[in-house]
Write a protein that holds these residues in place. Structure first.
Motif, PDB file in Angstrom:
ATOM      1  N   PHE A 118      34.250  31.412  44.332  1.00  0.00           N
ATOM      2  CA  PHE A 118      34.988  31.557  46.060  1.00  0.00           C
ATOM      3  C   PHE A 118      36.322  32.232  46.513  1.00  0.00           C
ATOM      4  O   PHE A 118      36.753  33.134  47.420  1.00  0.00           O
ATOM      5  CB  PHE A 118      34.000  30.637  46.126  1.00  0.00           C
ATOM      6  CG  PHE A 118      34.153  30.574  47.542  1.00  0.00           C
ATOM      7  CD1 PHE A 118      33.710  31.684  48.704  1.00  0.00           C
ATOM      8  CD2 PHE A 118      34.977  29.091  48.572  1.00  0.00           C
ATOM      9  CE1 PHE A 118      33.655  31.436  50.070  1.00  0.00           C
ATOM     10  CE2 PHE A 118      35.302  30.092  49.693  1.00  0.00           C
ATOM     11  CZ  PHE A 118      34.460  30.449  50.564  1.00  0.00           C
ATOM     12  N   VAL A 119      37.260  30.926  45.476  1.00  0.00           N
ATOM     13  CA  VAL A 119      38.579  31.304  46.215  1.00  0.00           C
ATOM     14  C   VAL A 119      39.674  32.530  45.711  1.00  0.00           C
ATOM     15  O   VAL A 119      40.297  32.972  46.144  1.00  0.00           O
ATOM     16  CB  VAL A 119      39.737  29.600  45.967  1.00  0.00           C
ATOM     17  CG1 VAL A 119      38.516  28.859  46.424  1.00  0.00           C
ATOM     18  CG2 VAL A 119      39.279  29.681  43.896  1.00  0.00           C
ATOM     19  N   ALA A 120      38.582  33.231  44.529  1.00  0.00           N
ATOM     20  CA  ALA A 120      39.497  34.572  43.714  1.00  0.00           C
ATOM     21  C   ALA A 120      39.056  35.609  45.036  1.00  0.00           C
ATOM     22  O   ALA A 120      39.695  36.296  45.125  1.00  0.00           O
ATOM     23  CB  ALA A 120      38.888  34.818  42.686  1.00  0.00           C
ATOM     24  N   ARG A 121      37.859  35.379  45.471  1.00  0.00           N
ATOM     25  CA  ARG A 121      37.329  36.519  46.332  1.00  0.00           C
ATOM     26  C   ARG A 121      37.461  36.240  47.809  1.00  0.00           C
ATOM     27  O   ARG A 121      38.255  37.104  48.233  1.00  0.00           O
ATOM     28  CB  ARG A 121      35.673  36.197  46.699  1.00  0.00           C
ATOM     29  CG  ARG A 121      35.315  37.440  47.440  1.00  0.00           C
ATOM     30  CD  ARG A 121      33.955  36.815  47.874  1.00  0.00           C
ATOM     31  NE  ARG A 121      33.215  37.520  46.677  1.00  0.00           N
ATOM     32  CZ  ARG A 121      31.808  37.233  46.543  1.00  0.00           C
ATOM     33  NH1 ARG A 121      31.263  37.326  47.650  1.00  0.00           N
ATOM     34  NH2 ARG A 121      31.423  36.978  45.537  1.00  0.00           N
ATOM     35  N   TYR A 122      38.433  35.153  47.911  1.00  0.00           N
ATOM     36  CA  TYR A 122      38.892  34.509  49.210  1.00  0.00           C
ATOM     37  C   TYR A 122      39.962  33.696  49.307  1.00  0.00           C
ATOM     38  O   TYR A 122      39.626  32.381  49.635  1.00  0.00           O
ATOM     39  CB  TYR A 122      37.958  33.635  50.517  1.00  0.00           C
ATOM     40  CG  TYR A 122      36.078  35.039  50.354  1.00  0.00           C
ATOM     41  CD1 TYR A 122      36.618  35.981  51.368  1.00  0.00           C
ATOM     42  CD2 TYR A 122      35.159  34.969  50.110  1.00  0.00           C
ATOM     43  CE1 TYR A 122      35.542  36.409  51.559  1.00  0.00           C
ATOM     44  CE2 TYR A 122      34.300  35.048  49.914  1.00  0.00           C
ATOM     45  CZ  TYR A 122      34.220  36.225  50.960  1.00  0.00           C
ATOM     46  OH  TYR A 122      33.198  37.254  51.445  1.00  0.00           O
ATOM     47  N   PRO A 123      41.148  34.380  48.971  1.00  0.00           N
ATOM     48  CA  PRO A 123      42.339  33.369  48.866  1.00  0.00           C
ATOM     49  C   PRO A 123      43.130  32.614  49.842  1.00  0.00           C
ATOM     50  O   PRO A 123      43.326  31.549  49.741  1.00  0.00           O
ATOM     51  CB  PRO A 123      43.051  34.221  47.985  1.00  0.00           C
ATOM     52  CG  PRO A 123      42.639  35.641  48.681  1.00  0.00           C
ATOM     53  CD  PRO A 123      40.925  35.788  48.365  1.00  0.00           C
ATOM     54  N   ALA A 124      42.288  32.774  51.267  1.00  0.00           N
ATOM     55  CA  ALA A 124      43.321  32.175  52.157  1.00  0.00           C
ATOM     56  C   ALA A 124      42.872  30.817  53.157  1.00  0.00           C
ATOM     57  O   ALA A 124      42.438  30.769  53.881  1.00  0.00           O
ATOM     58  CB  ALA A 124      43.308  33.471  53.286  1.00  0.00           C
ATOM     59  N   ILE A 125      41.394  31.097  52.271  1.00  0.00           N
ATOM     60  CA  ILE A 125      40.316  29.828  52.493  1.00  0.00           C
ATOM     61  C   ILE A 125      41.073  28.571  51.609  1.00  0.00           C
ATOM     62  O   ILE A 125      40.883  29.035  50.067  1.00  0.00           O
ATOM     63  CB  ILE A 125      39.510  30.172  52.749  1.00  0.00           C
ATOM     64  CG1 ILE A 125      38.016  31.322  53.083  1.00  0.00           C
ATOM     65  CG2 ILE A 125      37.961  29.317  52.950  1.00  0.00           C
ATOM     66  CD1 ILE A 125      36.859  31.713  53.266  1.00  0.00           C
ATOM     67  N   ARG A 126      40.630  27.495  51.636  1.00  0.00           N
ATOM     68  CA  ARG A 126      41.716  26.556  50.958  1.00  0.00           C
ATOM     69  C   ARG A 126      40.018  24.913  51.655  1.00  0.00           C
ATOM     70  O   ARG A 126      40.162  24.644  52.055  1.00  0.00           O
ATOM     71  CB  ARG A 126      42.932  25.410  51.268  1.00  0.00           C
ATOM     72  CG  ARG A 126      43.168  24.943  51.048  1.00  0.00           C
ATOM     73  CD  ARG A 126      44.474  23.949  51.218  1.00  0.00           C
ATOM     74  NE  ARG A 126      44.570  23.201  52.468  1.00  0.00           N
ATOM     75  CZ  ARG A 126      44.343  21.951  53.208  1.00  0.00           C
ATOM     76  NH1 ARG A 126      44.293  21.531  52.145  1.00  0.00           N
ATOM     77  NH2 ARG A 126      44.840  22.217  54.011  1.00  0.00           N
ATOM     78  N   PRO A 127      39.396  25.157  49.782  1.00  0.00           N
ATOM     79  CA  PRO A 127      37.624  24.174  50.179  1.00  0.00           C
ATOM     80  C   PRO A 127      39.173  22.734  50.353  1.00  0.00           C
ATOM     81  O   PRO A 127      39.444  22.117  49.503  1.00  0.00           O
ATOM     82  CB  PRO A 127      37.594  24.836  49.116  1.00  0.00           C
ATOM     83  CG  PRO A 127      37.608  25.600  48.440  1.00  0.00           C
ATOM     84  CD  PRO A 127      39.192  25.754  49.257  1.00  0.00           C
ATOM     85  N   GLU A 128      38.647  22.209  51.001  1.00  0.00           N
ATOM     86  CA  GLU A 128      38.749  20.219  51.562  1.00  0.00           C
ATOM     87  C   GLU A 128      37.266  19.839  50.524  1.00  0.00           C
ATOM     88  O   GLU A 128      36.434  19.929  52.150  1.00  0.00           O
ATOM     89  CB  GLU A 128      39.432  20.204  52.069  1.00  0.00           C
ATOM     90  CG  GLU A 128      39.892  18.980  52.796  1.00  0.00           C
ATOM     91  CD  GLU A 128      40.628  18.365  53.916  1.00  0.00           C
ATOM     92  OE1 GLU A 128      39.756  17.024  54.178  1.00  0.00           O
ATOM     93  OE2 GLU A 128      41.153  18.577  53.973  1.00  0.00           O
ATOM     94  N   CYS A 129      37.157  18.937  50.035  1.00  0.00           N
ATOM     95  CA  CYS A 129      36.208  18.503  49.628  1.00  0.00           C
ATOM     96  C   CYS A 129      35.416  17.075  49.635  1.00  0.00           C
ATOM     97  O   CYS A 129      36.254  16.320  49.168  1.00  0.00           O
ATOM     98  CB  CYS A 129      35.904  19.174  47.869  1.00  0.00           C
ATOM     99  SG  CYS A 129      35.217  20.654  47.849  1.00  0.00           S
ATOM    100  N   HIS A 130      34.591  16.648  50.466  1.00  0.00           N
ATOM    101  CA  HIS A 130      34.379  15.655  50.825  1.00  0.00           C
ATOM    102  C   HIS A 130      33.425  14.546  50.179  1.00  0.00           C
ATOM    103  O   HIS A 130      32.301  15.295  50.208  1.00  0.00           O
ATOM    104  CB  HIS A 130      34.365  15.477  52.233  1.00  0.00           C
ATOM    105  CG  HIS A 130      35.887  15.544  52.766  1.00  0.00           C
ATOM    106  ND1 HIS A 130      36.157  14.642  53.661  1.00  0.00           N
ATOM    107  CD2 HIS A 130      35.670  16.830  53.201  1.00  0.00           C
ATOM    108  CE1 HIS A 130      37.297  15.392  54.305  1.00  0.00           C
ATOM    109  NE2 HIS A 130      36.993  16.167  53.877  1.00  0.00           N
ATOM    110  N   PHE A 131      33.059  13.888  48.893  1.00  0.00           N
ATOM    111  CA  PHE A 131      32.422  13.785  48.164  1.00  0.00           C
ATOM    112  C   PHE A 131      31.577  12.261  48.505  1.00  0.00           C
ATOM    113  O   PHE A 131      32.690  11.903  49.037  1.00  0.00           O
ATOM    114  CB  PHE A 131      32.755  13.284  46.483  1.00  0.00           C
ATOM    115  CG  PHE A 131      33.281  14.022  45.738  1.00  0.00           C
ATOM    116  CD1 PHE A 131      32.165  15.372  45.347  1.00  0.00           C
ATOM    117  CD2 PHE A 131      34.209  15.156  45.521  1.00  0.00           C
ATOM    118  CE1 PHE A 131      32.178  16.898  45.278  1.00  0.00           C
ATOM    119  CE2 PHE A 131      35.132  15.982  45.896  1.00  0.00           C
ATOM    120  CZ  PHE A 131      34.143  16.992  44.665  1.00  0.00           C
TER     121      PHE A 131
END
Length: 311
Positions: free
Chosen positions: A114-127
């Motif tokens: 996903f980040v390779a396809r959309y490098p300008a998006i920065r995921p922030e994961c909340h577990f």
């Protein structure tokens, strides 16, 4: 002209009554939120908040301004996001909420592509092992089940969430396998205390014929996290009722054994939850579409299905 950041800082502070809470939602520092609000007050020439050490209180001018902005803020944000998408690729911080077990086993392996396809998006994961309040906490997407569909919230189903009884092979050494859910009472039970209610989770199992029986496990060990429940079962501490996705890797390796293969608990679907907007931010839209397609390609809807064939 007033900046959107200043208005957003004001609105989130007004909703929460706190610069700190607004900062957590916006991904800023409390000092930055306070500066944005102060700049807005200076530009408007009016005090919008009465500040104390305990909370923020809107002034009359602040309340008028809050009502005037009303529901326009999200529309402006969505319009900016849509325009940004037309000019370039989706971008921004994408806040995702999910359980630790499901997130580490199934979501994180999907993120590199996903980040390779959309490098300008920065995921922030909340577990988190609870149903997040997406609107109040500023979460873009939540993955899981059991969320209340409040106004403005949308659910997109991905796969079933079925719960099964599992244990370590060491627990079964020299013992007869249980034939019905009632037989589970003879085993040590690993129970989960709900983070939402504080109560012990109890399950009603069903079979393909539609019969239902409560799984009355002996209260031998209580934990407050599904990961700890699975680990306790792996250590031979008893029988646990966990979701099939959480159990699959360990069933495949033989470290866990499924008991009562004709019985399961239906917890409802595993879904993607997000705020329903006319103009959904591009970062959220592409993630929702990407994850739905990834689940379809891997046929998780079939893999996560614990329902036995109909007789």
């Amino acid at each position: 002209m007033e900046t959107l950041a200043n208005i957003e800082s004001f609105m989130r502070s007004a909703e929460s009554g706190s610069f700190s809470a607004a900062a957590r939602r916006l991904g800023l520092t409390p000092a930055a939120v306070s500066r944005n609000v102060a700049m807005l007050e200076r530009n408007l020439g009016q005090r919008l908040f009465l500040r104390s050490t305990r909370k923020l209180t809107l002034t009359e001018a602040g309340e008028r301004f809050r009502q005037a902005v009303g529901g326009h803020l999200e529309g402006l944000q969505a319009a900016i996001a849509a325009q940004t998408t037309q000019q370039g690729e989706p971008a921004g911080v994408l806040k995702i909420s999910m359980s630790l077990v499901f997130g580490t086993d199934y979501l994180l392996p999907l993120l590199p592509a996903f980040v390779a396809r959309y490098p300008a998006i920065r995921p922030e994961c909340h577990f988190e092992n609870r149903a997040s309040d997406l609107i109040a906490e500023g979460i873009d997407v939540a993955i899981g089940g059991g969320f209340t569909l409040t106004p403005g919230l949308v659910a997109r189903s991905l796969a079933p969430a079925h719960c099964i009884a599992v244990t370590s092979p060491t627990v079964l050494a020299g013992r007869a396998l249980p034939a019905t859910p009632d037989d589970l009472a003879a085993f040590n039970g690993i129970l989960l205390r709900s983070a939402n209610t504080g109560r012990l989770r109890r399950w009603v199992l069903r079979n393909a014929a539609g019969e239902e029986q409560a799984a009355m496990l002996r209260e031998s060990l209580v934990v407050n996290d599904p990961l700890a429940m699975r680990q306790a079962a792996l250590q031979g501490l008893g029988v646990a009722l966990i979701t099939l996705p959480d159990a699959l890797p360990w069933l495949a390796s033989g470290a866990l054994v499924r008991l009562l293969p004709d019985w399961y608990a239906d917890l409802g679907p595993i879904s993607l939850y997000y705020a329903g907007r006319t103009l959904l931010p591009a970062k959220t839209r592409v993630f929702v579409d990407y994850l739905a397609e990834a689940f379809r390609q891997r046929d998780y809807a079939t893999l996560f299905n614990a329902r036995p064939p109909a007789p």
